[in-house]
Every structure is written in C-alpha cells, then in structure tokens.
Design an enzyme around this catalytic site. Structure first.
Site, PDB file in Angstrom:
ATOM      1  N   SER A 198      33.430 -22.402  -1.745  1.00  0.00           N
ATOM      2  CA  SER A 198      32.965 -21.026  -1.723  1.00  0.00           C
ATOM      3  C   SER A 198      33.915 -20.257  -0.813  1.00  0.00           C
ATOM      4  O   SER A 198      34.095 -20.621   0.353  1.00  0.00           O
ATOM      5  CB  SER A 198      31.536 -20.968  -1.202  1.00  0.00           C
ATOM      6  OG  SER A 198      31.018 -19.681  -1.382  1.00  0.00           O
ATOM      7  N   GLU A 199      34.531 -19.199  -1.333  1.00  0.00           N
ATOM      8  CA  GLU A 199      35.697 -18.628  -0.650  1.00  0.00           C
ATOM      9  C   GLU A 199      35.369 -17.920   0.663  1.00  0.00           C
ATOM     10  O   GLU A 199      36.264 -17.548   1.405  1.00  0.00           O
ATOM     11  CB  GLU A 199      36.489 -17.708  -1.581  1.00  0.00           C
ATOM     12  CG  GLU A 199      35.764 -16.469  -2.055  1.00  0.00           C
ATOM     13  CD  GLU A 199      35.155 -16.671  -3.434  1.00  0.00           C
ATOM     14  OE1 GLU A 199      34.803 -17.815  -3.777  1.00  0.00           O
ATOM     15  OE2 GLU A 199      35.026 -15.663  -4.157  1.00  0.00           O
ATOM     16  N   ASN A 200      34.078 -17.763   0.959  1.00  0.00           N
ATOM     17  CA  ASN A 200      33.739 -17.214   2.276  1.00  0.00           C
ATOM     18  C   ASN A 200      33.858 -18.250   3.388  1.00  0.00           C
ATOM     19  O   ASN A 200      33.668 -17.915   4.556  1.00  0.00           O
ATOM     20  CB  ASN A 200      32.335 -16.595   2.275  1.00  0.00           C
ATOM     21  CG  ASN A 200      31.269 -17.568   1.853  1.00  0.00           C
ATOM     22  OD1 ASN A 200      31.447 -18.309   0.896  1.00  0.00           O
ATOM     23  ND2 ASN A 200      30.168 -17.594   2.578  1.00  0.00           N
ATOM     24  N   SER A 259      40.346 -20.599   4.111  1.00  0.00           N
ATOM     25  CA  SER A 259      39.749 -20.681   2.788  1.00  0.00           C
ATOM     26  C   SER A 259      40.734 -20.218   1.711  1.00  0.00           C
ATOM     27  O   SER A 259      40.887 -20.844   0.667  1.00  0.00           O
ATOM     28  CB  SER A 259      38.488 -19.821   2.724  1.00  0.00           C
ATOM     29  OG  SER A 259      37.880 -19.937   1.468  1.00  0.00           O
TER      30      SER A 259
END
Lengths: 235, 218, 235, 218
Positions: D46-48, D88
C-alpha cells in the site's frame, strides 16, 4: 523455498549465478558491517573481472581485500581505499581501475539505483576531479554536478536480524551502506546473525523491507576491528 | 610560538555554541572534542551513521558494530541516533550540520580547498570530505600554515587537486586565524608570540591586515 | 530551552515566526499522521497567502481543510485533493492555485530538499501534463523528466514519540510523509503524543534524528478516521 | 456476458504468482485480494507506507494510525513492514513491485493510459498512479471496455490527459483480455459468451484477432 521464504542453506546457493565481469555492490564501512562470508564465497568461487562498489576495499586478509591476490576485481568504485599493500601495487601498476567517489555521493548513487532515479544533481565534487566529464548546472546561484545512479547485478549485505521473509534489522553503525546496497542489486543476498519467524520483528522497526531481498543466509561473523581505541575504566 | 595540535583544537573549540551539531574530521579536528567549553553541549556527527558520538569505550564496552568515521571503536552519547549512510549525508549535504572542522593540505584566496590527494603519492580517496565541504555553510579548516621548508599552504591558487571549490571561509593554522572573503585572506588573530610579519612572510596568497591584530586567547 | 532540548510549551511558541506568504510543508496522508494541532494554530494565527505542500488538503472541518474558509492558502502542492466542497469552489474560481504532483515525486522532492539535492530525474510523469515545462532526458532508452526539490520555511510534522532532543519515532502508517517533511523545513516543528528523556529511545529505532527538529510540543490528538472499514468479528 | 466487478477481480487474480509483491489500486483492483488462488502467497503493498496489508480490522482492532492508500482502516499481515513515503515510492519507482493492478478511463494502442483527470469535471489528482505506471514493468489495467453509450475506451489515441506514456502492456476489460504491443491491441481472451465481433465493434484502436480466441476460465 516457497512464497516469501528467502532463506537458503549454503553460501554456494547464496551466491549462485554470480559470473565473471558482473557488478557487485557491497555494504559495509571499513570492516564494520561487511558481508564477510559472502565475500569469502566470492573468493572461493574465483569469479573474475568484477566491478565492486563499496565504500572501502577491506584490508589485506579481511573483507574485499581478499579478492585482490587472485585479481578478481577489475574495477572498484569507492570513497576511500588503499588500506593494504596489494591494493596499492595493483592500482599503481594499472592492474586495478579505481573510481574514487565521494562517500555521500556513493551512498546516494546506490539509493538512486534502487529507487528508479537515473541521475541527480549534487554540490559535492563541483570544481574537483570528480566533476570531470560531468554536467554542471547552477540552481539558485550554487553549482552542482549531475551524478548517475549505480545498480548492481548482485548486492551483498550484512544485517543483524532478519525474518524469513527478508525483513532486515541492522545494529548500530554496522548499518552504514547496507540498506542502500540492498535496494540496488538485481539479486540481493543478505547474511545475518539471527533469523526469526515472520511476525517476530516489529513492523515499525524494520530497516529494510523484505521486498528488496532475494536470498537470506545465517552466518557466523568474525567482526574484525580496524582501530581498537579504548579508554581506561577509571576515566 | 606556533600552536600545538592541542592548542589548535582549543581555539576551534571556542567557536562551539550550545546546541551545535558538529562534524569533526580525522586528526586535529578530532581533538576538539576534548576542549568543549563548560556549560556548552554539542553533539558530534560521525558520517558513517551516528549522531551523538560518545567517548572511547572501556575494554568491556568495545563493540565491533559501533565505530566512528575514523574506524575507531566509540560509544554513544545520551540521545544518540543511528542511521544509514544516505541519511547521514542527507544531513551533511542538506546543510543541517552547524559546524564542520577538517584538515587540509592547501587553501586559497578563493576559498578552494585541497585535502585528499597528492598525485603520485597519496591516492587513498576523499572519503566524506568532498561532501562535508560542499554541504556545510560553517566550516573551519585546521592546518599548518606552511611546510617544514617554509612553503606556504595559504595560496593564491591551490596546486593540488581540489576537494571543494569556493567553500572555505575560515582557516585556523598554527600561526593565525584567517577569514577568506572577496578573493583575499583577512588576518583575524595571530598565535601568541607570532608576529604579523612572520605570518605575512609565510602566506603566499594576498593577505589583508587591518589595524592591530589581536593574539589568540587560549 | 538550552542545548538540545527542543521542547516548547505552547502552540503559539511552536509556530512563532510563521508569516504571510511563507511555504509550509506538512506531513500526513489523508487524515492519518497529520499535525492537526499545528494546523489549528495556523488557523488561529490567521496567516495568509501560504503555499502548502502536503499530499492532501484535509476535509471540510479537519486537517488542512480548516485553512480554506479564511482563504489562508494561496497555493497547494499535492497529489490528491478536493475531498471537500470549499476546496473545489476555490479551485474552480481560481482563488486557489493547485499544483498536482505525483505522490512519489512529492515525497522525493521533500527528501531532496532536505538532502541538498536541487533536482533529480524520474520516469514518473513523463509524457503527461506533469512534464510540461520540464526538461526531458533519456537514460538507457527510458524517458525521464527533471524534477526540482522542495524546501519550506516551516515544516509541520506529527510523530508518535520523541525524546527532548527531538529524536522521533513514528507509529504505523502515520509515518508516511512526516520523515521527509521533517528534513525539508528551515524551521521544523513537531507535535507528538509522548515526550521521553534522551536515552530512552533505542538509537537503532529512531526514524528521524533530532538534528532535523527545531521545536517539539506535546499534543493531544483526535485522529479522525476517513474511511472506517471493518470486518465482523466472526470472519 | 460482460464480466462483473468480481469476475474482473477473479481473472486478474489468476495472474498472481507465489511470492509476488502486488500493488492493487482503488476500486476493482482492491477486490483482487479476495480471489488469491489456493496455495499462493502474495504480499500487498500500500503506497502510503505498508508492505503486507492485511484484512479490514474488527471494531476492536481499528487503529487510526493504520490505513491503506484508499484511506481505509486495515490490519497488517504477518511479516508486514512499515516505511515512509519516499521508501514506499522507491520500491514502486525502482521496479521492485512484481505486479500492479489499476483502473483507467482510457488506454491506447501505444500503451498510453489516462486515468486521473477529466478536464472541467474531475480534477482530484493522480495520487500515486503516475508513479505506479511509470515504475512497474508488469501492470494490468482493469476497466470497462466502453462507456454506457457504447463509446470505446480502447483507443488509437487517448483523448484525456495521460497518466503515463507507453507503459501499459495488458488490459482486462469487462469484455476482453488484451495485450498491447507494436502499436496494436491483441485480443488474448474474451469474456464468457462475448463474441469477437462485439469486442471488435467496441474497440476503436486497431485490434488484432489471431485464430480462435479462447473464452476466459473463471
């Protein structure tokens, strides 16, 4: 090896696929936090013509220095070298190519290589021999040079602990270049002092996520000290 | 009298301010840590990845995983932090270190510094020196004013390969404390017992002497 | 406040010196890990003409959204915005300038700003509206664009724990943009849930070293949840 | 019959391989997590700042500090790791994610994708989509083949502002699974009961149909 289990059982397996003339990025600063057994495996394999990317090149009988006697290194990209006689001899004779790179630029080049950044500007090295052949540009009245990223066919890394998924934790200043090196290898091989089960490491304390790690091996380490400086107990 | 190594370190230490993050190079700069003035706290940054470097360890404390940029075994001070080399040089190159002290072979009137290579003789590499001089606003160079043979190291133009271009503003030699601006050296202080005439004679680059030049207080 | 003690005792003190037309970099992703009280202090001060750099712009009554009604924001640099009506109204009316920036580029721009890198190449945005007016270059047959770094007059950051020296530890995905934001402010202000004494945090687990932090304040947090998704206990 | 959202997710899930690190975009891609084949392990990025995203939390587990890129509360899977946004996107942009699945408004025969903006209508921003399409080698775009009014979304040239240029090689629509190469669409599979003729009629960009086109197995 299924799913995310990165553990391999032999150093031979760990370095399988390393071939002559490849580029290898190594973690470590001086003799601290170096992947000492992975280096020994490269020595044992006898792979030649290697380009090594590492802050230093070890000493005569430890670290990357052990790859010198058999002329396994064609070129080294480093910030500080020559802590051993054979290195100097090979360099002076032109048998070993040395690309001196500022320490911060070297760290950033590895990071960039792993992060999909092909090049970045830095003030470091402007107006020095390091700038030769590189693009110069002014931003806000300061001078910068353009530095390309570095990627390796292999990265060899020493961590303290890992879980089987390759999540890594480093210890004290043995961290140094290792996290960047880990991101910049097509195949990243990590040796560690302890392997735990997934879930045992606190997710907030993982320094290098397992996505960067391809192979993981449990090792035992000499951890040689270069400059043993002490104070007396009474101070 | 030319300053001793310890006196050089002492004079540099007077430039420390409370709350400074400081990077001390190898050699004389390292000694500065021994002369931190009373009532002043500084944190030492070691570019291999340690902020808050402590004293040398006892035999019992020695830890191969804890060294400084000079590869010496060290300890951590209270409130220390550990980070990787990219983060360490982000600090340095991003201008977050308050004071950097490092040695040199030569400096010149344009703020150029040569400190890492003597062609054909010493080719070990620049380590973090190029990053340190390019990244810091506040740098003090410590060096001897001239060679044993009386050849000045404060020049119109550096003769050796540069470590950095136009980045040095203050130089402390064994004879003098000097500021570099507008393409000239400015004599700020002289070592106790050292005459202005002697400093002039050993300074090849243009040296400006304004009014009475005070002796250093050590 | 002497030596390395960064603790201040009021939000007024924390944001002292913030002036009209300054650039403020804010940590947070959505409403997670946002410096909610520092934002409220900016609202209270009524500072205007601000350029905000943040992944998002909050919602109507929480996060950076609360700076909209009084027209305190002149421009926002963000990757995803418009979760509230007032934002859209101001943007459509041209009262608010919006510079849409890809999320990864935004993170990297903040990091570069803090790390002395004035610009870097990235493939992200090549051939898109983001590339307009930017230099394009090929490396190894792939296309990249040159992205400049971002610095702020202030950075506002939310961390979980800190020691008095400003060493920071973040918690779970509330970390997000906060560590980069912390490096990129001329004055970096951090609010935290707990302040401990120096030496109490493990040096190996510190996410942001205190060197980046100028002011530290203890806060209490609402931590509003944007999308409350749950599974039933029995699943 | 056009595929349902669930069937789209099911078909994408067949492309998963054991040990894959996968980034699933918002919408249909998110549903892929519900159809991971037996015996296969994947980790969701999850890119967060989360690798190893788990299922939604129970009421008791809800943690405001733990969300995914869609801002939904989530949990962590075993072996998860947390990192900052720069790390990330270093993963994403450095090509370390094995498979990326995301939606689109339009794709075209040159692998261009438009997915983030409809001028004058939807201007919320690209979030991480531009990074994802530029950074990944292995991308599957999921989308409807045409609008409700029968206007094709598989075009010779995207009409909307691009999210990425020349980066899409595979598209799964509700009607077909399509490969993009050499400036053409290639029809790999058709949705059960959907004729090649229908797909051709709803594909504006050049579509190559070679031999018998198999139906998808769901």
């Amino acid at each position: 090896m299924a799913g995310f289990d990165k553990v391999v059982s032999s150093y031979e397996e760990a370095m399988a696929g390393l071939k002559d003339n490849m580029t290898v990025i190594a973690g470590g600063f001086g003799l601290c936090g170096i992947p000492e057994n992975l280096i020994r495996e490269i020595q044992r394999k006898g792979t030649k013509g290697l380009t090594l990317v590492s802050n230093n090149c070890g000493v005569d009988d430890f670290g990357l220095g052990i790859l010198l006697p058999n002329r396994q290194i064609k070129k080294i990209i480093a910030s500080y070298v020559g802590e051993n006689a054979e290195f100097e001899r090979q360099m002076m004779n032109g048998e070993l190519e040395v690309e001196l790179t500022p320490q911060g630029t070297l760290a950033e080049k590895m990071r960039a290589g792993g992060a999909g950044i092909p090049a970045f500007f830095t003030a470091t090295g402007y107006g020095t021999p390091v700038a030769e052949g590189k693009e110069e540009r002014e931003f806000d009245g300061r001078h910068y040079i353009l530095e390309p990223a570095i990627k390796g066919d292999f990265a060899i890394v020493k961590a303290w602990k890992a879980d089987r998924y390759g999540n890594l934790v480093f210890r004290k200043t043995a961290r140094n270049f290792n996290p960047m090196a880990a991101t910049a290898g097509k195949i990243t091989v990590v040796e560690v002092e302890e392997i735990v089960e997934p879930g045992e490491l606190d997710p907030d304390h993982i320094h290098t996520p397992g996505i960067y790690v391809n192979r993981l091996i449990l090792g035992t380490f000499e951890k040689r000290i270069e400059q043993r400086t002490v104070r007396s107990d009474s101070e | 009298m030319a300053l001793t190594r310890e006196q050089l370190a002492q004079r540099v230490a007077q430039e420390l301010q409370d709350g400074y993050y400081v990077n001390l190079g190898i050699g004389i700069p390292t000694l500065v840590a021994n002369y931190i003035p009373e009532g002043i706290e500084v944190m030492l940054q070691s570019e291999n990845g340690l902020l808050g470097m402590g004293q040398f360890p006892t035999e019992a404390e020695i830890d191969a995983d804890l060294i400084n940029a000079g590869k010496q075994t060290v300890t951590m001070a209270k409130g220390a932090s550990i980070f990787d080399s990219a983060q360490s040089f982000a600090m340095i190159r991003g201008g977050h270190v308050d004071l950097t002290v490092l040695g040199a072979f030569e400096v010149d009137i344009n703020g150029n510094i040569a400190s890492y290579m003597i062609p054909g003789k010493l080719i070990k590499g620049m380590g973090g020196a190029m990053d340190l001089v390019a990244g810091a606003d506040n740098i003090i160079v410590t060096m001897t004013h001239a060679s044993k043979h009386g050849v000045s190291k404060l020049l119109s133009n550096c003769t050796l390969p540069l470590t950095g271009k136009g980045c040095i503003k203050r130089v402390l030699t064994d004879l003098a404390f000097i500021e570099i601006k507008n393409g000239k050296f400015y004599l700020l202080e002289r070592a106790p017992g050292v005459s202005v005439a002697e400093i002039i004679s050993l300074t090849e680059g243009e040296l400006v002497v304004e009014g009475d030049v005070p002796e250093m207080q050590l």
